[in-house]
Write an enzyme that holds these catalytic residues in place. Structure first.
Site, PDB file in Angstrom:
ATOM      1  N   ASP A  71      -2.531  -4.039   4.502  1.00  0.00           N
ATOM      2  CA  ASP A  71      -3.492  -3.657   3.471  1.00  0.00           C
ATOM      3  C   ASP A  71      -3.719  -2.140   3.461  1.00  0.00           C
ATOM      4  OD1 ASP A  71      -5.421  -4.860   1.540  1.00  0.00           O
ATOM      5  OD2 ASP A  71      -6.905  -3.826   2.779  1.00  0.00           O
ATOM      6  N   GLU A 128       1.117  -2.034   1.820  1.00  0.00           N
ATOM      7  CA  GLU A 128       0.552  -1.863   0.482  1.00  0.00           C
ATOM      8  C   GLU A 128       0.225  -0.385   0.298  1.00  0.00           C
ATOM      9  OE1 GLU A 128      -3.229  -3.226  -2.311  1.00  0.00           O
ATOM     10  OE2 GLU A 128      -3.473  -2.629  -0.231  1.00  0.00           O
ATOM     11  N   ASP A 181      -1.789 -10.896   6.786  1.00  0.00           N
ATOM     12  CA  ASP A 181      -2.304  -9.716   6.108  1.00  0.00           C
ATOM     13  C   ASP A 181      -3.035  -8.885   7.159  1.00  0.00           C
ATOM     14  OD1 ASP A 181      -3.281  -7.979   4.098  1.00  0.00           O
ATOM     15  OD2 ASP A 181      -3.299  -9.648   2.673  1.00  0.00           O
ATOM     16  N   HIS A 220      -2.706 -10.838  -5.856  1.00  0.00           N
ATOM     17  CA  HIS A 220      -4.096 -11.306  -5.990  1.00  0.00           C
ATOM     18  C   HIS A 220      -5.026 -10.257  -6.577  1.00  0.00           C
ATOM     19  CE1 HIS A 220      -3.953  -8.873  -2.444  1.00  0.00           C
ATOM     20  NE2 HIS A 220      -5.270  -8.891  -2.352  1.00  0.00           N
ATOM     21  N   ASP A 221      -4.550  -9.038  -6.786  1.00  0.00           N
ATOM     22  CA  ASP A 221      -5.379  -7.979  -7.374  1.00  0.00           C
ATOM     23  C   ASP A 221      -5.011  -7.718  -8.831  1.00  0.00           C
ATOM     24  OD1 ASP A 221      -6.641  -7.427  -4.915  1.00  0.00           O
ATOM     25  OD2 ASP A 221      -5.150  -5.914  -4.359  1.00  0.00           O
TER      26      ASP A 221
HETATM   27  O1  TEU Z   1      -6.307  -3.489  -2.313  1.00  0.00           O
HETATM   28  C1  TEU Z   1      -6.299  -2.098  -2.374  1.00  0.00           C
HETATM   29  C2  TEU Z   1      -6.871  -1.520  -3.549  1.00  0.00           C
HETATM   30  O2  TEU Z   1      -6.830  -0.314  -3.675  1.00  0.00           O
HETATM   31  C3  TEU Z   1      -7.505  -2.394  -4.568  1.00  0.00           C
HETATM   32  O3  TEU Z   1      -8.850  -2.180  -4.565  1.00  0.00           O
HETATM   33  C4  TEU Z   1      -6.931  -2.108  -5.882  1.00  0.00           C
HETATM   34  O4  TEU Z   1      -7.111  -0.760  -6.200  1.00  0.00           O
HETATM   35  C5  TEU Z   1      -7.595  -2.893  -6.947  1.00  0.00           C
HETATM   36  O5  TEU Z   1      -7.706  -4.202  -6.537  1.00  0.00           O
HETATM   37  C6  TEU Z   1      -6.742  -2.848  -8.169  1.00  0.00           C
HETATM   38  O6  TEU Z   1      -7.355  -3.564  -9.127  1.00  0.00           O
HETATM   39  C7  TEU Z   1      -6.331  -4.095  -1.068  1.00  0.00           C
HETATM   40  C8  TEU Z   1      -6.378  -5.598  -1.249  1.00  0.00           C
HETATM   41  O7  TEU Z   1      -5.191  -6.010  -1.851  1.00  0.00           O
HETATM   42  C9  TEU Z   1      -7.604  -5.950  -2.024  1.00  0.00           C
HETATM   43  O8  TEU Z   1      -7.669  -7.317  -2.330  1.00  0.00           O
HETATM   44  C10 TEU Z   1      -8.794  -5.542  -1.182  1.00  0.00           C
HETATM   45  O9  TEU Z   1      -9.969  -5.761  -1.911  1.00  0.00           O
HETATM   46  C11 TEU Z   1      -8.729  -4.079  -0.784  1.00  0.00           C
HETATM   47  O10 TEU Z   1      -7.443  -3.699  -0.292  1.00  0.00           O
HETATM   48  C12 TEU Z   1      -9.702  -3.808   0.344  1.00  0.00           C
HETATM   49  O11 TEU Z   1      -9.265  -4.442   1.519  1.00  0.00           O
END
Ligand code: TEU
Length: 557
Positions: A212, A254, A110, A328-329
């Site tokens: 990311d 992403e 990542d 994971h989000d």
């Molecule tokens: O996520 C990007 C992001 O925009 C997230 O905050 C997303 O909007 C939110 O989780 C949706 O519910 C990436 C990673 O995948 C996330 O885990 C990180 O927290 C974020 O970037 C910051 O690095």
């Protein structure tokens, strides 16, 4: 039905290893704990490689494993060239790469380079004084005339994206937590440092990167522009040339902002940028226009089909799709799109069928292959996620009842995906011999990998079958997409076609039996490629579907 016979155009001239592979996302903190400290680790991942090999996985995306104060579970990196102590050592990592390679599995790291941790030495230097050589590694601005933030950019985790730093009296930008200061990509020294770090990992034998929030790196904060800044694609082309270009690695960005048009810029074959992006239109279209994911709308299948179909068409001859229901989000796929009350197994298999037979590279999120569900936490204290906890504070301060927020969190908190992987019916689901850093979902006694492997009718075996089918049938990889019954709110019906082979997929998204009239072009006879009830080898003018039934028939002319 007369299909244009454009085999040359459809069988992509540049076939790539990642076209036929299926990826699997590991969230290291929650995957497998080898030493009993309650936190998953690299030796734990190594111990599960055979499990992933059996499933048929070709590449693993590891959420961040670098050294980090873990304000955002590792998406806040304090040393890009070392491993977080709780996850292991560089030797463990090298062993993981070796052992995975021995099983024909690649490791994707990542790449979190929109921001660092505030504990990264670059930021420690940067904040020290205005003349520091690292000052310009981050984004500093004078306060507004009234002493407030320079503008009203907001952090994704709630509140202003600017924090005043007392050392110099300037504000720094952080589009996520205040402990995740944004790097200044306009500074060529920043870019050189990042590329050199990427090459350092590439030399260790990784298979590529998941990037990311990569659509943020061209940000123009003074103009209020975060995604798709004017130099974004220049940076990606520069990065490609300086690092992975020409090396046959998989890169996936992403990009919450991606449209079918911009996806072609990122992943078009002559663009020299990325292999593919994660696009989120099928996710965000289900969010409330005001409260976003904290108040999701009921699933609208017609809209979902339209979005997925639009992406299939837009990237049919150039560019490449990623395919995913979860990460994971996001909430657990079967909880969001399926039915965990009466039809957990049938609906999880149906969702897998629909996704894995589309064109693109499927990404399975850990636990999805056994139908893990959202976790019904009953108090806010059980949550660990910084986004959930920040948002709870903001919403409750603004007058929302805590129990109402909890309802939204039960559906949408990122922690739904982050509870420990359920390996067995042993205590803590076999994840750890210690106390897990976040509670295990109570349903581990029935929903677990050991039980799923033992039962040939399980969701796990269904995934394994679909992953194998992708390797065996080029029509799944390269076939042209076409949909049927677009306005039907209950079923998803589509076809893939490559040369003389046709595959028709039928899926019932409802917990009810349905009788369906099929258009003549979709009526075929052949071989049953997948089903979650009894096998079917034909599609007639009318068919009766069981609740959440999904199947695919392959016809060779
Ligand atoms: O996520 C990007 C992001 O925009 C997230 O905050 C997303 O909007 C939110 O989780 C949706 O519910 C990436 C990673 O995948 C996330 O885990 C990180 O927290 C974020 O970037 C910051 O690095």
């Amino acid at each position: 039905m007369d299909h244009p016979s454009t085999a040359k155009q459809m069988s992509s001239p540049l076939q790539q290893w990642w076209h036929t592979t299926t990826a699997y996302q590991v969230y290291p903190r929650s995957f497998s704990d080898s030493d009993g400290d309650g936190i998953g680790d690299i030796p734990g991942i190594i111990s599960k490689l055979d499990y992933l090999k059996d499933l048929g996985i070709g590449v693993i995306w590891l959420s961040p494993i670098y050294r980090s104060p873990m304000d955002d579970n590792g998406y806040d990196i304090s040393d890009y060239r070392d491993i977080a102590a709780e996850f292991g050592t560089l030797d463990d990592f090298d062993q993981l790469v070796r052992e995975a390679k021995a099983r024909d599995i690649g490791i994707l790291l990542d790449l979190v380079v929109n921001h660092t941790s505030d504990e990264h030495p670059w930021f420690v230097q940067s904040r020290a004084d205005r003349d520091n050589p690292y000052r310009d590694f981050y984004i500093w601005r004078r306060p507004a005339a009234d002493g407030g933030p320079p503008n009203d950019l907001q952090s994704s985790f709630g509140g202003p994206a600017w924090t005043l730093d007392p050392a110099t009296g300037d504000y720094y930008l952080h589009l996520f937590s205040r402990r995740q200061p944004d790097l200044n990509w306009q500074n060529p020294r920043v870019r050189e440092e990042i590329y050199s770090m990427m090459n350092w990992w590439i030399a260790r034998g990784i298979a590529g990167f998941r990037m990311d929030v990569i659509d943020y790196i061209g940000k123009q904060p003074d103009a209020g522009i975060v995604t798709d800044g004017s130099r974004l694609h220049d940076y990606l082309q520069e990065m490609n040339a300086a690092t992975f270009g020409g090396r046959d690695l998989l890169t996936v960005g992403e990009t919450w902002s991606a449209t079918p048009q911009s996806a072609l810029l990122y992943s078009g074959r002559d663009r020299n940028e990325l292999s593919m992006v994660f696009q989120f239109e099928h996710v965000t279209q289900q969010w409330d226009s005001v409260y976003g994911k904290w108040r999701p709308k009921p699933l609208d299948l017609v809209a979902l089909k339209a979005v997925l179909g639009k992406w299939q068409q837009a990237l049919s001859t150039d560019g490449w799709n990623s395919l995913f229901w979860g990460n994971h989000d996001l909430p657990r796929a079967v909880s969001r799109y399926g039915d965990v009350t009466g039809y957990r197994v049938a609906s999880a298999k149906m969702l897998a069928t629909v996704l894995h037979l589309l064109k693109g590279t499927p990404f399975v999120y850990q636990g999805e292959e056994i139908g893990m569900t959202n976790v019904p936490f009953t108090t806010i204290d059980q949550y660990r996620d910084i986004e959930t906890l920040n948002m709870q504070r903001l919403h409750v301060d603004a007058g929302l009842l805590p129990e109402e927020f909890l309802k939204g969190a039960n559906e949408s908190s990122r922690d739904n995906a982050r509870t420990p992987m359920q390996w067995s019916s042993d205590p803590h689901g076999g994840f750890s011999s210690g106390i897990p850093w976040i509670d295990v979902n109570d349903n581990y006694t029935t929903v677990n990998a050991a039980a799923a492997i033992a039962d040939t009718a399980s969701i796990w075996h269904h995934y394994r079958h679909l992953i194998g089918m992708r390797k065996a049938h080029p029509v799944i990889v390269y076939g042209q997409y076409r949909s049927y019954l677009d306005d039907d709110p209950n079923v998803f019906v589509y076809e893939r076609q490559l040369d003389e082979v046709r595959l028709v997929v039928v899926a019932n998204f409802k917990p009810l039996p349905l009788s369906l009239t099929m258009p003549p072009e979709a009526q075929i006879r052949g071989l049953c490629l997948s089903s979650n009830y009894a096998a079917r080898d034909r599609i007639d003018a009318t068919i009766d579907l069981a609740p959440y039934e999904a199947f695919a028939v392959l016809e060779r002319r």
